[in-house]
Motif scaffolding. Structure first.
Motif, PDB file in Angstrom:
ATOM      1  N   VAL A 121      24.895 -84.686 -92.117  1.00  0.00           N
ATOM      2  CA  VAL A 121      23.674 -84.219 -91.317  1.00  0.00           C
ATOM      3  C   VAL A 121      24.239 -83.008 -90.397  1.00  0.00           C
ATOM      4  CG1 VAL A 121      21.901 -84.335 -89.734  1.00  0.00           C
ATOM      5  CG2 VAL A 121      22.112 -86.030 -91.209  1.00  0.00           C
ATOM      6  N   SER A 176      18.554 -83.376 -91.683  1.00  0.00           N
ATOM      7  CA  SER A 176      19.427 -82.027 -91.649  1.00  0.00           C
ATOM      8  C   SER A 176      18.093 -81.104 -91.464  1.00  0.00           C
ATOM      9  CB  SER A 176      19.909 -81.786 -92.945  1.00  0.00           C
ATOM     10  OG  SER A 176      20.987 -82.514 -93.092  1.00  0.00           O
ATOM     11  N   ALA A 234      22.959 -79.480 -91.398  1.00  0.00           N
ATOM     12  CA  ALA A 234      22.064 -78.946 -90.635  1.00  0.00           C
ATOM     13  C   ALA A 234      22.839 -77.581 -90.252  1.00  0.00           C
ATOM     14  CB  ALA A 234      21.839 -79.740 -89.393  1.00  0.00           C
TER      15      ALA A 234
END
Length: 289
Positions: free
Chosen positions: A96, A156, A100
């Motif tokens: 993530v 994300s 992200a």
């Protein structure tokens, strides 16, 4: 934000790390985080039983020398399942943060550097942040279908706007600095300026925010698994372990106690490490160390 982005000289870096390690909270966070990483990597060698092995005759056994954390309603070893759950939580958290960061940094730099893109990207960021994180994650997972990949993608998307807002604010400041204006006047390409002059000076706030996103992602994954929207039920996760142990609270409270403690320690250690990085990389806070 410009102060945060200031690079630390290599000669001073080891000194600052030594100072931070002397702080008990940061040292505790690093030790706990290192333990979780080692447990996740060497889980097959550490755990005495398979996390999915059923043994109905040994169901709901209390903690003992044979069953360190007891057993669950299917006779599975809670200790082994807790250790293996660390693997998935760390994997989700790391994935993530990477995804992200790619989304958030890209949107933030584009919004901060190009005036025409600032308004639409900012409106998009504000719209996404208007929804509570867990509700937006639940909606995305429900729409895409529960799976490990879906959880990573959904989280994300949820956390990318936070990073994008920070990157945009820093880019707006760095864009007006003399060395960026000089590079622009010399005809240096926009891509070169964005990568070498802007992105390079954003590494500090990205690193600090990444540690907090890591902790939030692990906590959100546990929440989604608790609600039955995470990975497949047969895959051990801290969230599913707590969910399955709810009905046995009072008679077999070890089913929820140990995975709950694991979540708290993992998230707390990441928060402590994040605070340490923030103090290290922010010159205004560094003076107090």
């Amino acid at each position: 934000m410009a102060d945060i982005a200031t690079n630390i000289p290599t000669s001073e870096r080891s000194k600052f790390f030594r100072i931070l390690i002397r702080r008990k909270t940061v040292l505790f966070g690093l030790i706990v985080l290192a333990i979780f990483v080692l447990l996740a990597v060497f889980a097959p060698l550490i755990t005495p039983y398979s996390p999915s092995k059923l043994s109905i005759v040994n169901r709901l056994k209390p903690p003992s020398m044979k069953w360190f954390f007891g057993t669950d309603e299917f006779g599975r070893d809670v200790f082994s399942r807790t250790i293996f759950s660390a693997r998935l939580s760390l994997l989700v958290g790391f994935a993530v943060v990477v995804l992200a960061s790619l989304i958030g940094v890209t949107l933030g730099i584009l919004a901060g550097y190009f005036h025409k893109l600032d308004a639409p990207i900012t409106r998009l960021i504000d719209a996404m942040m208007a929804f509570p994180d867990i509700l937006l994650a639940i909606a995305l997972v429900a729409a895409l279908g529960p799976s490990l990949t879906t959880v990573i993608v959904a989280l994300s998307i949820v956390y990318a706007p936070r990073l994008a807002r920070i990157v945009r604010a820093s880019t707006l400041v760095i864009r007006e600095l003399p060395y960026v204006e000089a590079a622009t006047s010399l005809g240096i390409s926009t891509s070169h300026i964005m990568t070498r002059h802007i992105l390079r000076n954003l590494l500090s706030p990205i690193l600090v925010q990444g540690t907090f996103l890591f902790a939030n992602a692990m906590l959100a994954e546990a929440g989604l698994s608790f609600l039955g929207l995470g990975v497949s039920p047969e895959v051990p996760t801290w969230g599913t372990m707590i969910a399955s142990g709810r009905q046995y609270i009072g008679t077999a409270d070890w089913m929820t106690l140990f995975p709950g403690i694991a979540i708290v320690l993992a998230v707390l250690s990441l928060q402590m490490v994040g605070d340490g990085f923030r103090d290290l990389l922010d010159p205004r806070l560094r003076k107090d160390l």
